[in-house]
Design a protein around this motif. Structure first.
Motif, mmCIF file in Angstrom:
data_model
loop_
_atom_site.group_PDB
_atom_site.id
_atom_site.type_symbol
_atom_site.label_atom_id
_atom_site.label_comp_id
_atom_site.label_asym_id
_atom_site.label_seq_id
_atom_site.Cartn_x
_atom_site.Cartn_y
_atom_site.Cartn_z
ATOM 1 N N PRO A 17 128.047 122.618 73.046
ATOM 2 C CA PRO A 17 127.998 123.775 73.863
ATOM 3 C C PRO A 17 127.780 124.956 72.653
ATOM 4 N N THR A 18 128.508 124.928 71.774
ATOM 5 C CA THR A 18 128.717 125.892 70.827
ATOM 6 C C THR A 18 127.175 126.094 69.913
ATOM 7 N N GLU A 19 126.299 125.069 69.564
ATOM 8 C CA GLU A 19 125.238 125.158 68.937
ATOM 9 C C GLU A 19 124.047 124.646 70.044
ATOM 10 N N GLY A 20 124.276 124.154 71.227
ATOM 11 C CA GLY A 20 123.127 123.812 71.991
ATOM 12 C C GLY A 20 122.518 122.775 71.523
ATOM 13 N N VAL A 21 123.042 121.686 70.715
ATOM 14 C CA VAL A 21 122.305 120.636 70.196
ATOM 15 C C VAL A 21 122.734 119.328 71.160
ATOM 16 N N ILE A 22 122.059 118.664 71.260
ATOM 17 C CA ILE A 22 122.230 117.378 71.947
ATOM 18 C C ILE A 22 121.778 116.146 70.872
ATOM 19 N N ARG A 23 123.199 115.388 70.737
ATOM 20 C CA ARG A 23 123.215 114.403 69.584
ATOM 21 C C ARG A 23 123.164 112.906 70.215
ATOM 22 N N MET A 24 122.245 112.059 69.818
ATOM 23 C CA MET A 24 122.197 110.626 70.557
ATOM 24 C C MET A 24 122.159 109.871 69.560
ATOM 25 N N GLU A 25 122.967 108.599 69.907
ATOM 26 C CA GLU A 25 123.153 107.528 68.999
ATOM 27 C C GLU A 25 122.624 106.101 69.779
ATOM 28 N N VAL A 26 121.912 105.553 69.098
ATOM 29 C CA VAL A 26 121.532 104.264 70.147
ATOM 30 C C VAL A 26 121.660 103.056 69.197
ATOM 31 N N VAL A 27 122.393 102.047 69.778
ATOM 32 C CA VAL A 27 122.870 100.785 69.124
ATOM 33 C C VAL A 27 121.919 99.612 69.443
ATOM 34 N N ALA A 28 121.382 99.100 68.541
ATOM 35 C CA ALA A 28 120.987 97.643 68.948
ATOM 36 C C ALA A 28 120.999 96.672 67.911
ATOM 37 N N ALA A 29 120.677 95.460 68.342
ATOM 38 C CA ALA A 29 120.858 94.367 67.395
ATOM 39 C C ALA A 29 119.888 94.297 66.157
ATOM 40 N N ASP A 30 118.696 94.974 66.511
ATOM 41 C CA ASP A 30 117.711 95.046 65.414
ATOM 42 C C ASP A 30 117.465 96.500 64.964
ATOM 43 N N HIS A 62 116.304 92.239 75.193
ATOM 44 C CA HIS A 62 116.826 92.450 73.744
ATOM 45 C C HIS A 62 118.404 91.890 73.754
ATOM 46 N N PHE A 63 119.213 92.338 74.555
ATOM 47 C CA PHE A 63 120.636 92.007 74.611
ATOM 48 C C PHE A 63 120.847 90.585 75.133
ATOM 49 N N SER A 64 119.890 89.845 75.663
ATOM 50 C CA SER A 64 120.150 88.629 76.328
ATOM 51 C C SER A 64 119.678 87.569 75.293
ATOM 52 N N GLN A 65 119.474 87.681 74.291
ATOM 53 C CA GLN A 65 119.167 86.753 73.211
ATOM 54 C C GLN A 65 120.383 85.795 72.734
ATOM 55 N N SER A 66 120.071 84.697 72.371
ATOM 56 C CA SER A 66 121.175 83.738 72.112
ATOM 57 C C SER A 66 121.795 84.054 70.955
ATOM 58 N N TRP A 67 121.084 84.448 69.994
ATOM 59 C CA TRP A 67 121.913 84.728 68.599
ATOM 60 C C TRP A 67 122.719 85.738 68.437
ATOM 61 N N ILE A 68 123.060 86.655 69.456
ATOM 62 C CA ILE A 68 124.014 87.575 69.590
ATOM 63 C C ILE A 68 125.409 86.947 70.128
ATOM 64 N N ASP A 69 126.373 87.362 69.658
ATOM 65 C CA ASP A 69 127.947 86.938 69.740
ATOM 66 C C ASP A 69 128.064 87.008 71.363
ATOM 67 N N PRO A 70 128.872 86.112 71.778
ATOM 68 C CA PRO A 70 129.135 86.088 73.449
ATOM 69 C C PRO A 70 129.711 87.384 73.962
ATOM 70 N N ILE A 71 130.489 88.115 72.914
ATOM 71 C CA ILE A 71 131.064 89.197 73.658
ATOM 72 C C ILE A 71 130.151 90.416 73.805
ATOM 73 N N GLN A 72 129.202 90.345 73.096
ATOM 74 C CA GLN A 72 128.149 91.685 73.226
ATOM 75 C C GLN A 72 127.039 91.239 73.942
ATOM 76 N N ALA A 77 124.143 95.431 82.919
ATOM 77 C CA ALA A 77 123.204 96.017 81.705
ATOM 78 C C ALA A 77 123.666 97.820 81.788
ATOM 79 N N TYR A 78 123.779 98.201 82.799
ATOM 80 C CA TYR A 78 124.216 99.590 82.696
ATOM 81 C C TYR A 78 125.483 99.660 81.850
ATOM 82 N N LYS A 79 126.628 98.884 82.128
ATOM 83 C CA LYS A 79 127.659 98.915 81.116
ATOM 84 C C LYS A 79 127.602 98.809 79.799
ATOM 85 N N LEU A 80 126.656 97.942 79.431
ATOM 86 C CA LEU A 80 126.416 97.480 78.177
ATOM 87 C C LEU A 80 125.536 98.961 77.448
#
Length: 580
Positions: free
Chosen positions: A343-356, A308-318, A329-332
């Motif tokens: 730890p105060t609420e016990g909630v795990i928050r996750m944010e996933v970023v992709a080009a689509d 997904h992140f190797s597609q040609s329409w993504i800018d060269p830096i990303q 790949a692990y760095k990206l």
């Protein structure tokens, strides 16, 4: 201590009485004596070129007898300040204005006022004091306080021209302008300028030079700022606004729960079972797993993270290379997958970023399933081990109880008697019964024998009963003795049966304890089960979340400004150290 000044004596022509209509002609030598006195009375006001005003005035005056030129004031022109002029020629106000234009200092004015007071002159102001003193022919700016009287005008008509050409000191420049030459040559000075104007011109020249230097420094500063700050900021802003590929973020939240404590046990574990601290270790473990390379490789196998992140329409830096390594790949992955634990609420928050946006949501769902699988595996081994040990103990208890039961049955079958105690008790009962019957028969026989003439038949019957009862009792005793002696005696068999029964009871208790342990272990294993609950489901976003164009541009500007400021301060400090 103040020393009284002493006035020198000069030969001064005294004026004629008030009744005379004409003045006497001056004596010979008066002009000769007048010249040094005039030179002494001339004020020494330093001009801008280093010479005094009096010297400049003397140098500008033409010699006596020379023809008058345009630059030399004529005999009938405005009289020089210091000459005796009548009230009809010049008014007091004009003279005071002329004195004001001389730019006298405050010290000179105060000195003139003191001299006027000493000579009992009623002056209305400092400038009026100068005017009155000059009318009296007194130099108000001379340090000594001696008095010098001004020689009056010549009485005869042939001395009028000489009187007009004679200089009366102190005098001022006519018109308040400088018409005398100066030894100072400066590009800012021009002929005919007064010292005040020269000073103003020099100050203006200095100000213009300072302004020019400031403009030059400001231009250099703006050039440096343009090159080191604004230009890099413009390049960064162009990248964020034009070149950067928009990225879509998918946010989700989940937490790890623990099963309720149905047993109601007391202790520290039960007190923390209902709080977020009970599952904090599990939450941290899940967070570490989702941020690991293992999760990235599993996501790449299932969803194609690298492709997904190797597609040609993504800018060269990303964009990734066509065949990226796991480290690249692990760095990206670390950049685009952000996981945080509160730890105060016990909630795990996750944010996933992709080009689509849809791909971003799929990545988030896959990571949540990985987390749930990992949570299920966290306590699975521990629960399995506890249950296995409990079941093994229960099975051993069952085997031992079965062996105890078999031993008891074998003992009972070996003696063909199910209840040896009952057999012995029955024999004892029979012996007791026979003994009682034997005692009765013996009593009956004794009663018959006590008769002097007993019935022989009854006596014989009684003796036969006694003999038979004794034989039966003997047999019963022998049977009782055989049952209690030897290896196969009923007593020994009974003891062995009792031991087997006690062993069987013990095995029963152990079996019950093992069964309770199994049930308790099953309950404890159920309490150790962790559940992952998703409180915020991942939803695909419709607008791009990254890059944050304005914020990133401002941040770049601040960073470049800070770098420029640090370099400038360092260079200034080094320059100062080197020059010192």
């Amino acid at each position: 201590m103040t020393t009284k000044p002493k006035a020198r004596k000069f030969r001064i022509r005294r004026s004629t009485p008030s009744g005379s209509s004409a003045e006497q002609p001056p004596r010979e030598g008066t002009a000769a004596a007048e010249t040094p006195a005039t030179e002494r009375l001339r004020p020494r006001v330093v001009a801008s070129g280093g010479e005094t005003k009096a010297e400049a005035t003397a140098s500008a005056e033409p010699p006596q007898g020379a023809p008058a030129t345009d630059s030399t004031p004529a005999a009938g022109s405005t009289p020089i300040s210091g000459e005796v002029s009548s009230a009809r020629e010049t008014s007091a106000e004009a003279e005071i204005d002329a004195i004001r234009r001389e730019a006298l200092t405050g010290r000179q004015l105060r000195m003139a006022r003191r001299v006027a007071q000493k000579h009992n002159l009623a002056a209305t102001s400092d400038f009026d004091a100068v005017r009155l003193l000059r009318q009296r022919g007194i130099d108000p700016f001379k340090r000594s306080n001696m008095l010098e009287l001004v020689v009056p005008h010549a009485e005869s008509g042939d001395h009028s021209d000489a009187a007009k050409d004679r200089v009366q000191l102190p005098q001022t420049v006519p018109g308040g302008k400088r018409t005398l030459p100066s030894t100072e040559t400066s590009p800012q000075t021009a002929p005919g300028m007064s010292p005040a104007e020269e000073r103003e011109n020099e100050i203006m020249a200095i100000q213009r030079d300072i302004a020019r230097r400031r403009r030059k420094k400001l231009a250099l500063l703006m050039t440096r700022l343009m090159f080191f700050v604004l230009l890099p900021t413009a390049i960064v802003g162009y990248y964020f606004y034009v070149v950067a590929t928009p990225m879509y973020a998918t946010k989700s939240e989940f937490l790890i729960l623990k099963a309720d404590n149905a047993g109601g046990g007391m202790g520290l574990g039960s007190l923390l079972s209902g709080t977020q601290f009970a599952t904090s270790q599990d939450s941290i473990a899940v967070q570490s797993y989702l941020q690991s390379k293992d999760a990235m490789l599993r996501l790449d196998e299932d969803e194609g993270f690298k492709s997904h992140f190797s597609q040609s329409w993504i800018d060269p830096i990303q964009r990734l290379d066509p065949n990226p390594t796991n480290e690249q790949a692990y760095k990206l992955y670390s950049k685009f997958v952000q996981i945080g634990f509160d730890p105060t609420e016990g909630v795990i928050r996750m944010e996933v970023v992709a080009a689509d946006p849809e791909v971003s949501a799929d990545f988030a769902r896959s990571l949540i399933s990985y987390a749930e699988d990992r949570v299920n595996r966290l306590s699975e081994q521990k629960r399995a081990d506890q249950m296995r040990d409990a079941l093994i103990g229960f099975e051993n208890a069952q085997v031992e109880r079965r062996n105890a039961q078999e031993a008891l049955v074998s003992l009972q079958q070996k003696g063909a008697i199910l209840d040896p105690e009952g057999v012995i008790a029955a024999l004892r009962g029979q012996i007791n019964n026979i003994e009682m019957q034997l005692q009765e028969k013996e009593l009956t026989l004794a009663a018959l024998l006590d008769n002097p003439r007993p019935n022989q038949a009854k006596v014989d019957g009684a003796r036969g009963d006694v003999r038979r009862l004794k034989a039966l009792l003997a047999r019963l005793n022998e049977k009782m003795v055989d049952a209690s002696k030897g290896e196969n005696s009923l007593a020994q068999l009974s003891v062995r049966i009792q031991m087997a029964q006690a062993d069987l009871a013990t095995r029963d208790m152990m079996l019950q304890s093992a069964l309770q342990q199994v049930e308790q272990t099953r309950m404890e294993a159920n309490r150790q089960v962790r559940y992952l609950t998703t409180s915020v489901q991942p939803v695909a976003s419709q607008e791009a979340s990254y890059p944050r164009k304005f914020e990133n541009t401002i941040l770049a500007f601040l960073i470049f400004s800070g770098i420029y400021l640090m370099i400038s301060l360092t260079a200034s400090i080094l320059r100062e150290q080197v020059t010192s």
